[in-house]
Scaffold this motif. Structure first.
Motif, PDB file in Angstrom:
ATOM      1  N   LEU A 444       0.821  -1.214   0.000  1.00  0.00           N
ATOM      2  CA  LEU A 444       0.000   0.000   0.000  1.00  0.00           C
ATOM      3  C   LEU A 444       0.857   1.268   0.000  1.00  0.00           C
ATOM      4  O   LEU A 444       0.440   2.305  -0.535  1.00  0.00           O
ATOM      5  CB  LEU A 444      -0.924  -0.001   1.225  1.00  0.00           C
ATOM      6  CG  LEU A 444      -2.054  -1.042   1.203  1.00  0.00           C
ATOM      7  CD1 LEU A 444      -2.796  -1.070   2.532  1.00  0.00           C
ATOM      8  CD2 LEU A 444      -3.026  -0.764   0.055  1.00  0.00           C
ATOM      9  N   SER A 445       2.070   1.180   0.605  1.00  0.00           N
ATOM     10  CA  SER A 445       2.926   2.375   0.664  1.00  0.00           C
ATOM     11  C   SER A 445       3.339   2.844  -0.730  1.00  0.00           C
ATOM     12  O   SER A 445       3.646   4.025  -0.928  1.00  0.00           O
ATOM     13  CB  SER A 445       4.163   2.102   1.520  1.00  0.00           C
ATOM     14  OG  SER A 445       5.043   1.201   0.861  1.00  0.00           O
ATOM     15  N   THR A 446       3.346   1.940  -1.697  1.00  0.00           N
ATOM     16  CA  THR A 446       3.742   2.315  -3.061  1.00  0.00           C
ATOM     17  C   THR A 446       2.655   3.109  -3.768  1.00  0.00           C
ATOM     18  O   THR A 446       2.903   3.688  -4.828  1.00  0.00           O
ATOM     19  CB  THR A 446       4.071   1.067  -3.903  1.00  0.00           C
ATOM     20  OG1 THR A 446       2.891   0.261  -4.052  1.00  0.00           O
ATOM     21  CG2 THR A 446       5.158   0.238  -3.236  1.00  0.00           C
ATOM     22  N   THR A 447       1.443   3.154  -3.195  1.00  0.00           N
ATOM     23  CA  THR A 447       0.334   3.894  -3.809  1.00  0.00           C
ATOM     24  C   THR A 447       0.255   5.334  -3.321  1.00  0.00           C
ATOM     25  O   THR A 447      -0.609   6.083  -3.783  1.00  0.00           O
ATOM     26  CB  THR A 447      -1.004   3.192  -3.498  1.00  0.00           C
ATOM     27  OG1 THR A 447      -1.288   3.299  -2.086  1.00  0.00           O
ATOM     28  CG2 THR A 447      -0.956   1.727  -3.903  1.00  0.00           C
ATOM     29  N   ALA A 448       1.128   5.701  -2.373  1.00  0.00           N
ATOM     30  CA  ALA A 448       1.047   7.033  -1.752  1.00  0.00           C
ATOM     31  C   ALA A 448       1.271   8.138  -2.782  1.00  0.00           C
ATOM     32  O   ALA A 448       2.234   8.109  -3.551  1.00  0.00           O
ATOM     33  CB  ALA A 448       2.062   7.139  -0.627  1.00  0.00           C
ATOM     34  N   LYS A 449       0.361   9.108  -2.766  1.00  0.00           N
ATOM     35  CA  LYS A 449       0.466  10.258  -3.666  1.00  0.00           C
ATOM     36  C   LYS A 449       0.893  11.522  -2.926  1.00  0.00           C
ATOM     37  O   LYS A 449       1.221  12.531  -3.547  1.00  0.00           O
ATOM     38  CB  LYS A 449      -0.886  10.510  -4.338  1.00  0.00           C
ATOM     39  CG  LYS A 449      -1.410   9.331  -5.147  1.00  0.00           C
ATOM     40  CD  LYS A 449      -0.486   8.943  -6.282  1.00  0.00           C
ATOM     41  CE  LYS A 449      -1.058   7.791  -7.105  1.00  0.00           C
ATOM     42  NZ  LYS A 449      -0.115   7.351  -8.167  1.00  0.00           N
ATOM     43  N   LEU A 455       3.591   8.501   4.970  1.00  0.00           N
ATOM     44  CA  LEU A 455       3.837   8.376   6.406  1.00  0.00           C
ATOM     45  C   LEU A 455       2.810   7.465   7.060  1.00  0.00           C
ATOM     46  O   LEU A 455       3.145   6.623   7.906  1.00  0.00           O
ATOM     47  CB  LEU A 455       3.802   9.766   7.054  1.00  0.00           C
ATOM     48  CG  LEU A 455       3.938   9.802   8.582  1.00  0.00           C
ATOM     49  CD1 LEU A 455       5.273   9.207   9.014  1.00  0.00           C
ATOM     50  CD2 LEU A 455       3.792  11.240   9.086  1.00  0.00           C
ATOM     51  N   GLY A 456       1.545   7.603   6.662  1.00  0.00           N
ATOM     52  CA  GLY A 456       0.480   6.774   7.245  1.00  0.00           C
ATOM     53  C   GLY A 456       0.693   5.291   6.983  1.00  0.00           C
ATOM     54  O   GLY A 456       0.555   4.464   7.894  1.00  0.00           O
ATOM     55  N   TRP A 457       1.015   4.933   5.743  1.00  0.00           N
ATOM     56  CA  TRP A 457       1.246   3.523   5.425  1.00  0.00           C
ATOM     57  C   TRP A 457       2.468   2.985   6.161  1.00  0.00           C
ATOM     58  O   TRP A 457       2.479   1.832   6.613  1.00  0.00           O
ATOM     59  CB  TRP A 457       1.431   3.329   3.919  1.00  0.00           C
ATOM     60  CG  TRP A 457       0.214   3.604   3.092  1.00  0.00           C
ATOM     61  CD1 TRP A 457       0.126   4.423   1.997  1.00  0.00           C
ATOM     62  CD2 TRP A 457      -1.099   3.054   3.278  1.00  0.00           C
ATOM     63  NE1 TRP A 457      -1.148   4.432   1.493  1.00  0.00           N
ATOM     64  CE2 TRP A 457      -1.921   3.593   2.262  1.00  0.00           C
ATOM     65  CE3 TRP A 457      -1.661   2.198   4.200  1.00  0.00           C
ATOM     66  CZ2 TRP A 457      -3.277   3.277   2.141  1.00  0.00           C
ATOM     67  CZ3 TRP A 457      -3.016   1.874   4.093  1.00  0.00           C
ATOM     68  CH2 TRP A 457      -3.803   2.410   3.071  1.00  0.00           C
ATOM     69  N   ASN A 458       3.495   3.813   6.313  1.00  0.00           N
ATOM     70  CA  ASN A 458       4.681   3.372   7.037  1.00  0.00           C
ATOM     71  C   ASN A 458       4.415   3.215   8.537  1.00  0.00           C
ATOM     72  O   ASN A 458       5.035   2.365   9.190  1.00  0.00           O
ATOM     73  CB  ASN A 458       5.844   4.338   6.812  1.00  0.00           C
ATOM     74  CG  ASN A 458       6.631   4.015   5.555  1.00  0.00           C
ATOM     75  OD1 ASN A 458       7.358   3.031   5.501  1.00  0.00           O
ATOM     76  ND2 ASN A 458       6.465   4.836   4.523  1.00  0.00           N
ATOM     77  N   CYS A 459       3.497   4.019   9.060  1.00  0.00           N
ATOM     78  CA  CYS A 459       3.103   3.848  10.466  1.00  0.00           C
ATOM     79  C   CYS A 459       2.368   2.517  10.655  1.00  0.00           C
ATOM     80  O   CYS A 459       2.585   1.804  11.645  1.00  0.00           O
ATOM     81  CB  CYS A 459       2.219   5.002  10.916  1.00  0.00           C
ATOM     82  SG  CYS A 459       3.136   6.533  11.221  1.00  0.00           S
TER      83      CYS A 459
END
Length: 545
Positions: A444-449, A455-459
């Protein structure tokens, strides 16, 4: 026919049921527990036949004595000093990751994964040496020396004049780090009772603390004393990473001083019993009980009664070959003389089920050993690059995010501690869910725009990965027998480090500015979650042996 029948009858008398013979020592242990320790539960994790019968019986009695004593002041202090091992196990790999950009700008080495490679070589050697040493020379010395090695070489590393020197010192400090968890998890487990083994999972809260402290200390030092770019970077204007390494080395030495000079660390009672030092094992239990202001009912006669019962059964059947005994002085001496013949390793494969379990654990640690550093060792690097792509490329933002991600690991540890005691989940179920979710969050972190989404996905990744590691670090020593627990932990850690060495090699060929390493890491975590469901033992509610 009559003659054959009579001969068969005599053979049956001379060779009684092996299970009945092996059960005599266990019956003696249960009788002693019922008489001296009340309604203490004594179910062990490992199945019958996986351990020498007398060793198992004596371990059961020691477990009962520890359960009768409870989780007192000594165990609470031990929780803290063992936590130092979890703390540095995460802190020092974070040090390597945090200083990577600053060091690369100053020393201009390629590829950037070389520093992580030297670190992982040290971690591999440390895991192998310290884990085996704890089974051969004892837990106590290995427990204390690992922190000293890390602190000393960490301090020296800050003065490195070039990349080659830094890489050597990174390998040397990692040699100490590599032995911390295999030894610390073993010794903590051997001083607590089965009902308190959930605290082994809670120790992972120290692991989360390692990243938080490293991030908080690095933020002002590297931020204020680091060179702005590679073109103008020299030693004179790039002291930030050196100050940071000095600080981490000094902190580690402080932890060593607390562990060695303030806390009185006793040798593990089960380790002593396995070395035929029953009197010393009983003495340690009484010293711990005294520290806890408790009077233990354990006596040397309780352990010797197991020997008497076993020898009595042997004298009744002189024709039957004697089984190997792990608890006599001669057997202990023989094991010390034959320690290079892989006795400790063979004990981990004694039965089919134990061999299957050991093999899966080694496989799991190998998979995660590749998945975790493939992402985490380059997290500050990835955050910086992705932040630049998303318009948030300041050093302050990178370290702020890194601190936030570290803090998110704390609830992960707490959730894991609660989950492992749930009847329908237990260790295996909770560990599987946390591991699969770790992989999902990486995808999901790869979808961050936006920077906030990243930061949210990494948390989310931090919460689940800390939960996963917390349970795995606890589960692994629980399913190994005490006599070979250090070796078992070492094999698992070595698999982790061998595949960890592959991570920077893969990262060196893959482009760290793309999402390829993230995809590979996420897929490996999900695969590891599936393997966890195949593990044969569920330690919840059972005492380690």
């Amino acid at each position: 026919m009559a003659t054959n029948s009579t001969q068969s009858h005599r053979e049956a008398q001379a060779s009684p049921d092996p299970d009945a013979k092996l059960g005599l020592a266990d019956e003696a242990a249960r009788s002693i527990i019922a008489t001296n320790f009340g309604n203490v539960e004594d179910d062990g994790v490992l199945e019958e036949g996986s351990l020498d019968p007398r060793y198992r019986a004596k371990a059961t009695i020691l477990n009962a004595a520890m359960q009768d004593m409870g989780f007192g002041a000594y165990q609470k202090f031990l929780f803290c000093v063992c936590g130092f091992g979890w703390f540095i196990d995460n802190m020092w790999p974070q040090v390597t990751a945090i200083i990577l950009s600053s060091v690369q700008r100053e020393f201009e080495f390629k590829p950037p994964s070389l520093l992580a490679l030297s670190q992982n070589i040290g971690l591999l050697v440390g895991a192998a040496v310290w884990g085996l040493a704890s089974d051969v020379i004892g837990r106590r010395w290995a427990f204390n020396l690992t922190l000293l090695v890390v602190g000393v070489f960490g301090l020296i590393a800050g003065a490195s004049p070039n990349f080659e020197a830094l890489a050597v010192f990174a390998a040397l400090w990692s040699f100490g780090v590599g032995g911390s968890l295999p030894v610390d998890s073993a010794i903590f487990l051997e001083f607590i009772n089965g009902k308190s083994q959930w605290t082994l999972t809670l120790l992972s809260i120290w692991w989360a603390g390692g990243q938080i402290v490293a991030s908080l200390v690095a933020w002002p030092l590297i931020g204020n004393y680091g060179c702005p770019d590679a073109d103008t970077c020299t030693k004179e204007n790039n002291w930030g990473w050196r100050y940071f390494v000095f600080a981490m080395g000094g902190l580690t030495l402080l932890l060593f001083i607390i562990r060695f000079f303030i806390f009185n660390m006793y040798e593990s009672p089960k380790y002593l019993m396995g070395k035929a030092r029953d009197a010393d094992a009983v003495d340690v239990v009484h010293k711990v009980a005294e520290y806890n202001k408790f009077e233990s009912s354990l006596s040397l006669d309780h352990l010797e009664a197991v020997d008497r019962q076993y020898r009595s059964s042997e004298s009744d059947n002189g024709d039957r070959p004697q089984l190997e005994d792990y608890t006599t002085a001669s057997a202990a001496l023989r094991r010390n003389l034959e320690k290079f013949k892989f006795d400790h390793i063979r004990a981990l494969f004694r039965t089919r089920q134990l061999a299957y379990s050991t093999s899966l654990i080694i496989l799991l640690w190998g998979i995660i050993g590749l998945a975790f550093p493939l992402y985490n060792a380059f997290l500050p690097f990835l955050l910086t690059n992705r932040g630049a792509e998303l318009g948030e490329d300041s050093l302050s933002t990178t370290y702020r995010n890194y601190v936030i991600i570290g803090v998110c690991g704390i609830p992960g540890s707490l959730l894991a501690t609660a989950a492992v005691e749930l009847p329908r989940l237990g260790r295996k179920g909770a560990m599987c869910i946390a591991t699969v979710l770790t992989g999902v969050f990486l995808f999901l972190s790869t979808t961050a725009k936006t920077s906030s989404a990243l930061l949210g996905w990494n948390c989310g990744y931090s919460v689940t990965s800390n939960a996963m590691y917390g349970i795995l670090y606890a589960y692994t020593p629980e399913i190994f027998p005490t006599s070979s627990r250090g070796t078992g932990n070492a094999l698992a850690a070595c698999a982790n480090r061998v595949f960890g060495i592959m991570a920077p090699v893969i990262a060196g060929y893959a482009d760290l500015t793309t999402s390829v390493p993230v995809y590979v890491s996420g897929a490996l975590f999900i695969a590891a979650g599936g393997v966890m469901l195949l593990l044969p033992y569920e330690p919840r509610g059972k005492a380690s042996m």
